[in-house]
Motif scaffolding. Structure first.
Motif, PDB file in Angstrom:
ATOM      1  N   ASP A  70       0.813  -1.216   0.000  1.00  0.00           N
ATOM      2  CA  ASP A  70       0.000   0.000   0.000  1.00  0.00           C
ATOM      3  C   ASP A  70       0.853   1.277   0.000  1.00  0.00           C
ATOM      4  OD1 ASP A  70      -2.340  -1.563   0.159  1.00  0.00           O
ATOM      5  OD2 ASP A  70      -2.124  -1.706   2.330  1.00  0.00           O
ATOM      6  N   SER A  71       1.879   1.317  -0.840  1.00  0.00           N
ATOM      7  CA  SER A  71       2.733   2.508  -0.876  1.00  0.00           C
ATOM      8  C   SER A  71       1.967   3.689  -1.460  1.00  0.00           C
ATOM      9  CB  SER A  71       3.989   2.250  -1.695  1.00  0.00           C
ATOM     10  OG  SER A  71       3.667   2.079  -3.056  1.00  0.00           O
ATOM     11  N   GLN A  72       2.290   4.863  -0.958  1.00  0.00           N
ATOM     12  CA  GLN A  72       1.655   6.082  -1.460  1.00  0.00           C
ATOM     13  C   GLN A  72       2.552   7.281  -1.158  1.00  0.00           C
ATOM     14  OE1 GLN A  72      -1.908   7.232   0.829  1.00  0.00           O
ATOM     15  NE2 GLN A  72      -1.451   5.501   2.167  1.00  0.00           N
ATOM     16  N   TRP A  73       2.379   8.334  -1.928  1.00  0.00           N
ATOM     17  CA  TRP A  73       3.117   9.577  -1.731  1.00  0.00           C
ATOM     18  C   TRP A  73       2.268  10.507  -0.888  1.00  0.00           C
ATOM     19  CZ3 TRP A  73       8.075  10.040  -3.221  1.00  0.00           C
ATOM     20  CH2 TRP A  73       8.553   9.114  -4.141  1.00  0.00           C
ATOM     21  N   VAL A  74       2.897  11.092   0.137  1.00  0.00           N
ATOM     22  CA  VAL A  74       2.178  12.018   1.008  1.00  0.00           C
ATOM     23  C   VAL A  74       2.966  13.331   1.102  1.00  0.00           C
ATOM     24  CG1 VAL A  74       1.089  10.184   2.358  1.00  0.00           C
ATOM     25  CG2 VAL A  74       3.267  11.128   3.109  1.00  0.00           C
ATOM     26  N   ASP A  75       2.272  14.394   1.488  1.00  0.00           N
ATOM     27  CA  ASP A  75       2.917  15.697   1.623  1.00  0.00           C
ATOM     28  C   ASP A  75       3.998  15.652   2.699  1.00  0.00           C
ATOM     29  OD1 ASP A  75       1.371  16.897  -0.318  1.00  0.00           O
ATOM     30  OD2 ASP A  75      -0.193  17.505   1.108  1.00  0.00           O
ATOM     31  N   GLY A  76       5.047  16.417   2.418  1.00  0.00           N
ATOM     32  CA  GLY A  76       6.130  16.497   3.383  1.00  0.00           C
ATOM     33  C   GLY A  76       6.960  17.742   3.170  1.00  0.00           C
ATOM     34  N   GLN A  77       8.017  17.854   3.949  1.00  0.00           N
ATOM     35  CA  GLN A  77       8.918  19.003   3.845  1.00  0.00           C
ATOM     36  C   GLN A  77      10.363  18.531   3.942  1.00  0.00           C
ATOM     37  OE1 GLN A  77       7.931  21.886   6.852  1.00  0.00           O
ATOM     38  NE2 GLN A  77       5.889  22.260   6.000  1.00  0.00           N
ATOM     39  N   LEU A  78      11.170  19.047   3.039  1.00  0.00           N
ATOM     40  CA  LEU A  78      12.611  18.851   3.085  1.00  0.00           C
ATOM     41  C   LEU A  78      13.169  20.041   3.856  1.00  0.00           C
ATOM     42  CD1 LEU A  78      15.134  17.285   2.028  1.00  0.00           C
ATOM     43  CD2 LEU A  78      15.156  18.936   0.158  1.00  0.00           C
ATOM     44  N   ILE A  79      13.878  19.768   4.942  1.00  0.00           N
ATOM     45  CA  ILE A  79      14.374  20.829   5.814  1.00  0.00           C
ATOM     46  C   ILE A  79      15.898  20.778   5.835  1.00  0.00           C
ATOM     47  CG2 ILE A  79      14.333  21.779   8.159  1.00  0.00           C
ATOM     48  CD1 ILE A  79      11.635  20.212   8.494  1.00  0.00           C
ATOM     49  N   MET A  80      16.531  21.908   5.504  1.00  0.00           N
ATOM     50  CA  MET A  80      17.987  22.004   5.484  1.00  0.00           C
ATOM     51  C   MET A  80      18.485  22.438   6.862  1.00  0.00           C
ATOM     52  SD  MET A  80      18.329  21.072   2.401  1.00  0.00           S
ATOM     53  CE  MET A  80      20.098  21.176   2.342  1.00  0.00           C
ATOM     54  N   VAL A  81      19.424  21.668   7.425  1.00  0.00           N
ATOM     55  CA  VAL A  81      19.978  21.976   8.745  1.00  0.00           C
ATOM     56  C   VAL A  81      21.500  21.941   8.622  1.00  0.00           C
ATOM     57  CG1 VAL A  81      19.940  21.385  11.197  1.00  0.00           C
ATOM     58  CG2 VAL A  81      18.009  20.744   9.759  1.00  0.00           C
ATOM     59  N   ASN A  82      22.085  23.055   8.198  1.00  0.00           N
ATOM     60  CA  ASN A  82      23.535  23.138   7.941  1.00  0.00           C
ATOM     61  C   ASN A  82      23.983  22.001   7.022  1.00  0.00           C
ATOM     62  OD1 ASN A  82      23.876  25.500   9.351  1.00  0.00           O
ATOM     63  ND2 ASN A  82      24.320  24.465  11.282  1.00  0.00           N
ATOM     64  N   GLU A  83      24.893  21.133   7.494  1.00  0.00           N
ATOM     65  CA  GLU A  83      25.361  20.045   6.630  1.00  0.00           C
ATOM     66  C   GLU A  83      24.435  18.825   6.666  1.00  0.00           C
ATOM     67  OE1 GLU A  83      27.566  19.508  10.566  1.00  0.00           O
ATOM     68  OE2 GLU A  83      27.202  21.194   9.261  1.00  0.00           O
ATOM     69  N   TYR A  84      23.363  18.919   7.399  1.00  0.00           N
ATOM     70  CA  TYR A  84      22.358  17.862   7.483  1.00  0.00           C
ATOM     71  C   TYR A  84      21.100  18.291   6.741  1.00  0.00           C
ATOM     72  CZ  TYR A  84      25.286  16.491  11.426  1.00  0.00           C
ATOM     73  OH  TYR A  84      26.340  16.151  12.221  1.00  0.00           O
ATOM     74  N   PHE A  85      20.231  17.320   6.515  1.00  0.00           N
ATOM     75  CA  PHE A  85      18.887  17.657   6.058  1.00  0.00           C
ATOM     76  C   PHE A  85      17.940  16.639   6.657  1.00  0.00           C
ATOM     77  CE2 PHE A  85      20.285  14.696   2.809  1.00  0.00           C
ATOM     78  CZ  PHE A  85      19.165  13.950   2.502  1.00  0.00           C
ATOM     79  N   SER A  86      16.702  16.992   6.692  1.00  0.00           N
ATOM     80  CA  SER A  86      15.705  16.060   7.203  1.00  0.00           C
ATOM     81  C   SER A  86      14.498  16.089   6.278  1.00  0.00           C
ATOM     82  CB  SER A  86      15.295  16.419   8.630  1.00  0.00           C
ATOM     83  OG  SER A  86      14.480  17.564   8.642  1.00  0.00           O
TER      84      SER A  86
END
Length: 147
Positions: free
Chosen positions: A44-60
């Protein structure tokens, strides 16, 4: 993870003083996107809304409907080299282990061939195996004989 097709830049997240000190910045850039979720077994895979968040040399990436967030980081060049060297050692180890096992198999075949030649040239029973002309039965079953 899939960034939004329009590259929607959202207003930055303002961090509190303690978080800003921890992360080294007061604002975090973020972008609208879609993240894929699925049930166990990738059902049951599906695409959902999200946010890419930049945190200096990291991201989430934050999957908004399910309230889940994962942080990612780039490994250091030193870590990459160490991991590559460790992987190469495993490959070499695998080859040497394979060579060792092949040698063991060849030795086993030689022993079996010797036994077949001996048995075809001489008729003997179990008691004749104990005579001095034949090796002790335990000869073929010694512990650590190939080490």
């Amino acid at each position: 993870l899939l960034a939004g097709s329009s590259g929607d830049v959202l207003s930055p997240i303002e961090l509190g003083d303690a978080a800003a000190k921890q992360w080294g910045c007061k604002y975090l850039q973020r972008f609208a996107g879609k993240g894929q979720v699925a049930a166990e077994g990738y059902l049951d895979s599906q695409w959902v809304d999200g946010q890419l968040i930049m945190v200096n040399e990291y991201f989430s990436f934050a999957w908004l409907p399910i309230g889940h967030q994962v942080f990612f980081g780039r490994p250091t060049p030193e870590l990459i080299l160490k991991l590559m060297k460790d992987e190469k050692k495993k490959e070499v180890g695998d080859c040497s282990a394979r060579a060792f096992l092949e040698k063991c198999w060849e030795e086993t075949e030689h022993i079996e061939d010797d036994m077949e030649v001996s048995s075809s040239n001489t008729n003997y029973d179990e008691s004749s195996m104990e005579s001095s002309s034949y090796p002790d039965r335990s000869y073929y079953y010694q512990e650590d004989c190939f080490q």
